[in-house]
Design a protein around this motif. Structure first.
Motif, PDB file in Angstrom:
ATOM      1  N   PHE A   1       0.826  -1.209   0.000  1.00 43.56           N
ATOM      2  CA  PHE A   1       0.000   0.000   0.000  1.00 43.56           C
ATOM      3  C   PHE A   1       0.863   1.263   0.000  1.00 43.56           C
ATOM      4  O   PHE A   1       0.487   2.284  -0.594  1.00 43.56           O
ATOM      5  N   ARG A   2       2.025   1.201   0.643  1.00 41.43           N
ATOM      6  CA  ARG A   2       2.927   2.357   0.618  1.00 41.43           C
ATOM      7  C   ARG A   2       3.492   2.583  -0.784  1.00 41.43           C
ATOM      8  O   ARG A   2       3.636   3.728  -1.234  1.00 41.43           O
ATOM      9  N   ILE A   3       3.782   1.492  -1.479  1.00 42.85           N
ATOM     10  CA  ILE A   3       4.269   1.611  -2.863  1.00 42.85           C
ATOM     11  C   ILE A   3       3.193   2.202  -3.746  1.00 42.85           C
ATOM     12  O   ILE A   3       3.437   3.130  -4.530  1.00 42.85           O
ATOM     13  N   TRP A   4       1.990   1.678  -3.636  1.00 45.55           N
ATOM     14  CA  TRP A   4       0.894   2.204  -4.458  1.00 45.55           C
ATOM     15  C   TRP A   4       0.578   3.662  -4.108  1.00 45.55           C
ATOM     16  O   TRP A   4       0.114   4.424  -4.964  1.00 45.55           O
ATOM     17  N   ALA A   5       0.826   4.046  -2.862  1.00 44.67           N
ATOM     18  CA  ALA A   5       0.538   5.422  -2.440  1.00 44.67           C
ATOM     19  C   ALA A   5       1.435   6.436  -3.146  1.00 44.67           C
ATOM     20  O   ALA A   5       1.118   7.632  -3.177  1.00 44.67           O
ATOM     21  N   ARG A   6       2.539   5.971  -3.726  1.00 44.10           N
ATOM     22  CA  ARG A   6       3.412   6.894  -4.464  1.00 44.10           C
ATOM     23  C   ARG A   6       2.725   7.473  -5.690  1.00 44.10           C
ATOM     24  O   ARG A   6       3.192   8.457  -6.272  1.00 44.10           O
ATOM     25  N   SER A   7       1.624   6.864  -6.091  1.00 44.39           N
ATOM     26  CA  SER A   7       0.863   7.370  -7.241  1.00 44.39           C
ATOM     27  C   SER A   7       0.019   8.581  -6.873  1.00 44.39           C
ATOM     28  O   SER A   7      -0.561   9.229  -7.754  1.00 44.39           O
ATOM     29  N   GLY A   8      -0.066   8.890  -5.577  1.00 42.78           N
ATOM     30  CA  GLY A   8      -0.882  10.015  -5.122  1.00 42.78           C
ATOM     31  C   GLY A   8      -2.155   9.588  -4.428  1.00 42.78           C
ATOM     32  O   GLY A   8      -2.871  10.427  -3.872  1.00 42.78           O
ATOM     33  N   THR A   9      -2.467   8.301  -4.453  1.00 43.28           N
ATOM     34  CA  THR A   9      -3.623   7.775  -3.727  1.00 43.28           C
ATOM     35  C   THR A   9      -3.136   7.315  -2.361  1.00 43.28           C
ATOM     36  O   THR A   9      -2.290   6.422  -2.277  1.00 43.28           O
ATOM     37  N   PRO A  10      -3.627   7.890  -1.275  1.00 41.26           N
ATOM     38  CA  PRO A  10      -3.085   7.617   0.059  1.00 41.26           C
ATOM     39  C   PRO A  10      -3.212   6.154   0.484  1.00 41.26           C
ATOM     40  O   PRO A  10      -4.069   5.414  -0.018  1.00 41.26           O
ATOM     41  N   VAL A  11      -2.367   5.776   1.434  1.00 36.16           N
ATOM     42  CA  VAL A  11      -2.419   4.419   1.988  1.00 36.16           C
ATOM     43  C   VAL A  11      -3.812   4.103   2.504  1.00 36.16           C
ATOM     44  O   VAL A  11      -4.327   2.993   2.319  1.00 36.16           O
ATOM     45  N   ALA A  12      -4.459   5.077   3.142  1.00 40.39           N
ATOM     46  CA  ALA A  12      -5.794   4.853   3.704  1.00 40.39           C
ATOM     47  C   ALA A  12      -6.801   4.420   2.637  1.00 40.39           C
ATOM     48  O   ALA A  12      -7.722   3.646   2.918  1.00 40.39           O
ATOM     49  N   SER A  13      -6.620   4.912   1.437  1.00 43.86           N
ATOM     50  CA  SER A  13      -7.529   4.542   0.345  1.00 43.86           C
ATOM     51  C   SER A  13      -7.345   3.085  -0.031  1.00 43.86           C
ATOM     52  O   SER A  13      -8.328   2.378  -0.320  1.00 43.86           O
TER      53      SER A  13
END
Length: 369
Positions: free
Chosen positions: A270-282
């Motif tokens: 989730f932290r890796i995907w959050a680099r796209s601008g979508t927060p970890v919480a999402s």
């Protein structure tokens, strides 16, 4: 040197020269491409630009493809498309990209329009769909959408799911005032009350958490036929000319799928995907009570093939495509099967039947197609 010897040398030299030319031509024809171009059906975000919700995003952030081809001198280019699937289809048609990551409907539309592609590996299955409204809206359910302005990103893999959700609640697409907006435009329109509601994916959780929207409907936990699928495709002519490179790309995507399916990597994923601008919480909200392996499996099992067939049927009925397209011969699982065998993952993921249930309750390898 006498004439007889010269004659014999010339006789030997002629076929040898021809063989040398043929060998050179063969090597040239099968030489690795200078660049491998991968189109992604989202605008993405971050620096460098990446995306989430797919194991492909893990490969992108970790430079796994770049590392794979570095010694070969092959450059890897990632291209992101705000226009999503339809824009990717245009790039495929113009041979501006070699591989494409996109959802089921746009891929089917492209195939219907004559694009020659092969589906290689699933990379983001069973994606949820949500209906969101402004926080103070009186819309409480799908049935409340009648005669309302509703954003639906037409031509994407959420389009048909939205129509099917409407139908399940007694509404046809014509019963709502559909507005075709991309993700960013839909968010701006909803926040400014330009539309009454919007269908979309995980990107809406960020808006919700900012207090600017509320989720009034979700496909999560419902019939898996209401989910959306995405896969990695390749242009058929590129695959035919570069099978070794295609195998290496699939190898990396399978490696990424394996890593992304391991529950011990959930937080880091989730932290890796959050680099796209979508927060970890999402991502936490999107994957709540769902196994990573279910969503990140690369298998083209009966469920996936069945969903693509169902989307073809729906697209025909809704006149989103003009002619029937075949699905069974579209999935080319040779590369996937090879990657699974090389990485010892033949029995790692569970295969599912057409209804989305485990086949016999046991893991199964990819069936030959």
């Amino acid at each position: 040197m006498n004439a007889t010897v010269l004659t014999r040398l010339r006789r030997w030299a002629a076929p040898l020269s021809a063989l040398a030319l043929m060998t050179t031509a063969a090597l040239t024809a099968h030489a690795a491409p200078d660049t491998i171009r991968i189109g992604v059906a989202t605008a993405g975000g971050g620096d460098p630009v990446t995306w989430g919700g797919s194991p492909g995003g893990v490969a992108r952030v970790n430079n796994w493809l770049e590392d794979e081809f570095k010694a070969s001198g092959v450059k890897v280019e990632w291209l992101f498309f705000k226009g999503a699937g339809p824009a990717v289809n245009e790039a495929l048609s113009n041979k501006q990209i070699d591989f494409a990551y996109q959802g089921d409907l746009p891929a089917i539309v492209g195939r219907s329009n004559g694009l020659k592609t092969k589906l290689l590996v699933v990379s983001g299955a069973r994606n949820n769909l949500y209906l969101v409204t402004p926080p103070k809206s009186d819309i409480r359910s799908i049935k409340d959408l009648k005669d309302r302005n509703v954003s639906i990103f037409r031509g994407t893999n959420g389009h048909i799911v939205a129509i099917n959700v409407l139908a399940a609640n007694g509404l046809a697409e014509r019963d709502v005032k559909g507005v075709n907006l991309d993700t960013g435009s839909a968010q701006a329109a909803l926040v400014s009350n330009g539309v009454d509601a919007a269908f979309g994916g995980y990107e809406w959780f960020k808006v919700r958490d900012q207090g600017l929207a509320k989720v009034v409907y979700s496909t999560r936990g419902q019939d898996p036929s209401y989910t959306r699928q995405a896969a990695l495709l390749v242009r058929s002519d590129f695959e035919q000319a570069n099978p070794a490179e295609v195998q290496r790309v699939v190898d990396v995507f399978v490696r990424a799928a394996h890593w992304s399916s391991d529950e011990k990597n959930r937080d880091e994923l989730f932290r890796i995907w959050a680099r796209s601008g979508t927060p970890v919480a999402s991502w936490v909200a999107e994957f709540d009570q769902q196994q990573l392996a279910l969503r990140n499996s690369p298998l083209a099992d009966d469920f996936i093939v069945g969903r693509y067939k169902a989307v073809v049927a729906d697209a025909l009925k809704l006149k989103l495509i003009r002619r029937e397209v075949t699905v069974d011969d579209w999935f080319d699982t040779r590369y996937l099967k090879t990657a699974l065998k090389k990485q010892g993952l033949e029995n790692y993921w569970t295969a599912y039947d057409a209804k989305g249930n485990p086949k016999g309750g046991a893991a199964a390898s990819v069936a030959a197609r």
